[in-house]
Each structure stands twice: as structure tokens, then as C-alpha cells.
Write an enzyme that holds these catalytic residues in place. Sequence first.
Site, PDB file in Angstrom:
ATOM      1  N   ARG A 118       0.880  -1.185   0.000  1.00 24.28           N
ATOM      2  CA  ARG A 118       0.000   0.000   0.000  1.00 24.28           C
ATOM      3  C   ARG A 118       0.908   1.223   0.000  1.00 24.28           C
ATOM      4  O   ARG A 118       1.689   1.412   0.944  1.00 24.28           O
ATOM      5  CB  ARG A 118      -0.899  -0.016   1.239  1.00 24.28           C
ATOM      6  CG  ARG A 118      -1.656   1.268   1.450  1.00 24.28           C
ATOM      7  CD  ARG A 118      -2.752   1.143   2.483  1.00 24.28           C
ATOM      8  NE  ARG A 118      -3.870   0.399   1.940  1.00 24.28           N
ATOM      9  CZ  ARG A 118      -5.098   0.377   2.478  1.00 24.28           C
ATOM     10  NH1 ARG A 118      -5.349   1.064   3.582  1.00 24.28           N
ATOM     11  NH2 ARG A 118      -6.056  -0.317   1.916  1.00 24.28           N
ATOM     12  N   HIS A 145      -7.163   0.704  -6.419  1.00 23.55           N
ATOM     13  CA  HIS A 145      -7.322  -0.205  -5.269  1.00 23.55           C
ATOM     14  C   HIS A 145      -7.920  -1.503  -5.820  1.00 23.55           C
ATOM     15  O   HIS A 145      -9.079  -1.845  -5.568  1.00 23.55           O
ATOM     16  CB  HIS A 145      -8.230   0.441  -4.225  1.00 23.55           C
ATOM     17  CG  HIS A 145      -8.199  -0.212  -2.882  1.00 23.55           C
ATOM     18  ND1 HIS A 145      -7.392  -1.305  -2.590  1.00 23.55           N
ATOM     19  CD2 HIS A 145      -8.871   0.065  -1.731  1.00 23.55           C
ATOM     20  CE1 HIS A 145      -7.581  -1.644  -1.333  1.00 23.55           C
ATOM     21  NE2 HIS A 145      -8.478  -0.835  -0.792  1.00 23.55           N
ATOM     22  N   GLN A 148      -9.688  -4.229  -3.639  1.00 29.33           N
ATOM     23  CA  GLN A 148     -11.027  -3.818  -3.225  1.00 29.33           C
ATOM     24  C   GLN A 148     -12.053  -4.162  -4.294  1.00 29.33           C
ATOM     25  O   GLN A 148     -13.142  -4.675  -4.008  1.00 29.33           O
ATOM     26  CB  GLN A 148     -11.028  -2.301  -2.954  1.00 29.33           C
ATOM     27  CG  GLN A 148     -12.358  -1.753  -2.531  1.00 29.33           C
ATOM     28  CD  GLN A 148     -12.774  -2.232  -1.158  1.00 29.33           C
ATOM     29  OE1 GLN A 148     -12.026  -2.137  -0.199  1.00 29.33           O
ATOM     30  NE2 GLN A 148     -13.987  -2.778  -1.044  1.00 29.33           N
ATOM     31  N   ASP A 239     -17.537   6.402  -1.589  1.00 28.77           N
ATOM     32  CA  ASP A 239     -16.281   6.301  -0.831  1.00 28.77           C
ATOM     33  C   ASP A 239     -16.076   7.653  -0.145  1.00 28.77           C
ATOM     34  O   ASP A 239     -16.772   8.638  -0.450  1.00 28.77           O
ATOM     35  CB  ASP A 239     -15.124   5.966  -1.802  1.00 28.77           C
ATOM     36  CG  ASP A 239     -13.780   5.760  -1.100  1.00 28.77           C
ATOM     37  OD1 ASP A 239     -13.762   5.604   0.144  1.00 28.77           O
ATOM     38  OD2 ASP A 239     -12.746   5.768  -1.792  1.00 28.77           O
ATOM     39  N   CYS A 279     -16.417   1.010   0.403  1.00 24.73           N
ATOM     40  CA  CYS A 279     -15.211   0.217   0.671  1.00 24.73           C
ATOM     41  C   CYS A 279     -14.802   0.274   2.133  1.00 24.73           C
ATOM     42  O   CYS A 279     -14.092  -0.612   2.600  1.00 24.73           O
ATOM     43  CB  CYS A 279     -14.068   0.689  -0.226  1.00 24.73           C
ATOM     44  SG  CYS A 279     -13.691   2.440  -0.009  1.00 24.73           S
ATOM     45  N   ARG A 307     -13.272  -9.169   1.198  1.00 21.39           N
ATOM     46  CA  ARG A 307     -11.855  -8.838   1.002  1.00 21.39           C
ATOM     47  C   ARG A 307     -10.998 -10.063   1.305  1.00 21.39           C
ATOM     48  O   ARG A 307      -9.997 -10.337   0.645  1.00 21.39           O
ATOM     49  CB  ARG A 307     -11.438  -7.670   1.925  1.00 21.39           C
ATOM     50  CG  ARG A 307     -12.125  -6.336   1.635  1.00 21.39           C
ATOM     51  CD  ARG A 307     -11.708  -5.759   0.288  1.00 21.39           C
ATOM     52  NE  ARG A 307     -10.273  -5.671   0.142  1.00 21.39           N
ATOM     53  CZ  ARG A 307      -9.524  -4.670   0.651  1.00 21.39           C
ATOM     54  NH1 ARG A 307     -10.084  -3.679   1.290  1.00 21.39           N
ATOM     55  NH2 ARG A 307      -8.214  -4.652   0.468  1.00 21.39           N
TER      56      ARG A 307
HETATM   57  N1   CP Z   1     -11.269  -0.669   2.270  1.00 20.37           N
HETATM   58  C1   CP Z   1     -10.011  -0.708   2.737  1.00 20.37           C
HETATM   59  O1   CP Z   1      -9.047  -0.865   1.973  1.00 20.37           O
HETATM   60  O2   CP Z   1      -9.909  -0.562   4.067  1.00 20.37           O
HETATM   61  P1   CP Z   1      -8.545  -0.325   4.884  1.00 20.37           P
HETATM   62  O3   CP Z   1      -8.025   1.025   4.454  1.00 20.37           O
HETATM   63  O4   CP Z   1      -8.949  -0.353   6.328  1.00 20.37           O
HETATM   64  O5   CP Z   1      -7.577  -1.396   4.532  1.00 20.37           O
HETATM   65  N1  NVA Z   2     -10.160   6.268  -1.344  1.00 23.29           N
HETATM   66  C1  NVA Z   2      -9.795   5.879  -0.007  1.00 23.29           C
HETATM   67  C2  NVA Z   2      -9.970   4.415   0.161  1.00 23.29           C
HETATM   68  C3  NVA Z   2      -9.630   3.867   1.515  1.00 23.29           C
HETATM   69  C4  NVA Z   2      -9.754   2.378   1.596  1.00 23.29           C
HETATM   70  C5  NVA Z   2      -8.346   6.273   0.246  1.00 23.29           C
HETATM   71  O1  NVA Z   2      -7.512   6.162  -0.665  1.00 23.29           O
HETATM   72  O2  NVA Z   2      -8.052   6.730   1.348  1.00 23.29           O
END
Ligand code: CP
Ligand code: NVA
Length: 325
Positions: A118, A145, A148, A239, A279, A307
Site C-alpha cells: 500500500r 485499489h 477492493q 467512498d 469500501c 476482502r
Molecule cells: N477498504 C479498505 O481498503 O480498508 P482499509 O483502508 O482499512 O484497509
Molecule cells: N479512497 C480511499 C480508500 C480507503 C480504503 C483512500 O484512498 O483513502
Amino acid sequence: MDWEQALERWRALQPPRHYLSVSDLTPESAQVVLELAHAMKRATHAGNELVRFERPTPVALIFEKPSLRTRVTLEVGLYQMGAYGVYLSANDIQMGKREAVMDIARNLGRWVHAIVARVFHHGVLKELAEFSGVPVVNALSDYEHPCQALADLMTIQERKGMRPLQIAWVGDGNNVCHSFSLLAVMLGHTVRVATPEGYEPAPAIVQQAQAIGQKTGGSLHLMRDPIEAVAEADVVYTDVWVSMGYETEREVRARQFTPYQVNRPLMRLAHPDAIVLHCLPAHRGEEITSDVLDGPQSAVWDQAENRLHTQKALLGLLLSTGSHP
Ligand code: CP
Ligand code: NVA
């Protein structure tokens, strides 16, 4: 579908080595991952596991940003398959500061069988993929993502079956919107994305989605008006208004996104059987109201559970076909 069948079908499709973007998949390979995920979910609920690695299988889990769902589902899922995650926080390895990304990649590639990361900058994932020699999976970047999206489409299949649907995305045309739109169009759905001006999905994603849609019958449509997007929709997805890394824009965004809240009056315009996706994490009272998030149309907790199953399916396949030390 059992594990051997899934692996055979996956191998026959000249599968991707990495999963940095939904566009690494084809409609056929995406369907293998999803079918396997459904089978793995049934097995896990019955107290069985379809995939058990016989030799020690370490996977690096690099997180430059916070996470609940992604980290826990990866660690739990790997453990259930007889593999295990090695968690590395931003501060532990300080990618690009303490050590060059390409050098971190070369080191990790000597020890682990895959890297899940990430990151703030999508380009870092490409560098990890180029220099590590092992499969790399995007656990969220500023651009996509894709893990997701697999859980999102699995949840839609569970709730709505396999028919083509009308899907509304309401809010920011962000990383989650990018991956979701690509996969939904890949599976033949019509996606209407309503965003404020300046927050549309990236033009390259729109082009990719349109090219995919020409083959699958799916399509992506951009608009301003959330009412137009949600009208008669089978699925409504939103989101957060402020993604990780954009915190300095919070006040400006709060003003611009206010008309894009997913609330009861908006949901009344969707199909009466419509489901709501998010998400998570959700900011209750901002992009979604609590009555919708906790209401009968919400599928968000199944979506979060999925997930686990989708990442197990994906990593099971990538770890079984990728090279490793
Ligand atoms: N939806 C998602 O990726 O959640 P987290 O940021 O908690 O991993
Ligand atoms: N769009 C959000 C998703 C979190 C899972 C972010 O990037 O923070």
C-alpha cells in the site's frame, strides 16, 4: 470449482505475474479469481480450506498508509492458506528515504514469495514489480485499489447474480472508483459516475474502461448529477470525500461534495432492491448517512468480509504460478 480446476484454468489464460491494476486481468481471468473466491468462502465457512501451501510461504506486507481491512484480511487469509505475512510499516523500511525502492525490491525478492504493498505513489509498485522478481500486488495506491474491486464485484455477484446491472458511483472519482469502474465494465455492467467538477476519474481510466466495454458490453458514463447516476440503479457505491494523502484539501472538498451524500432521499431514486456499497472506512454523516450504512440495503459488511476470500483466491493463484526464491 475446486482448487485444481481453478489453477488449470488460470494457467491456461497466460495469467499476470503481478496485480497492480484491474487491467492486469481479463474478463476470463477475473472470473476465475471470483469463482475461486466464492468456492473458498463456502469452504472456509464449512471449516475447510481449498488451498494449503506445503512449504513455508512468506509474503511481505508493506503499508505506507493506515489500514484495517486490507491488513487483517491479508494476514488472516495467508495464515489460513498455510502462508504468512511479514508486516513492514512505512517507518520500518522508509522506502525511497532509508533505501532506494529498487534495492528494497531486490532484497525482498531473495526472501519472500510475493510483495503486497500500500503506497502513496503508484509508480513505487511498478518499481517493486520490476526489480523484485516475485509477484507484486497493489494493496491501494493513489491511482487504484484493485483488491477492493474484486471484493466489490464478488459482493455484487452474491446479491444480484451474474446479469448486467446499472451501477451508480457517487462522489470522488478516486483510486477505488478507478478499479471498481474497470472491473465492473470488464464484467459487463453499466457504470454511471457522478462527481463534482475536477474530481472525475482519470482520462486514462475512462479510455481503458471504454476499450474494455467494447468487448464486454459494459460501459462507463461520467456525469455531474448524482440524481441522474442513481436513477433506477441496482447498486449505489460511494467512498470517502478525502482519501489518504489528500487531508489538506478537507475543507474545500467538504463544500464541493456536500450534494453527493448518499442518504435516504437519494436512495429512494434507486431501484427498490438496490444495494449500497462502501469500501470503508465510512465517515458517517459525510459521504453516507448512518441510516443508509446500517439499513437493509447496505451490503458493506459482506463486502468487507469478501476482502478476505478474494485476496486468498488472488494470492493463491499468483503464489502458485509466480517465481520465488
Ligand atoms: N477498504 C479498505 O481498503 O480498508 P482499509 O483502508 O482499512 O484497509
Ligand atoms: N479512497 C480511499 C480508500 C480507503 C480504503 C483512500 O484512498 O483513502
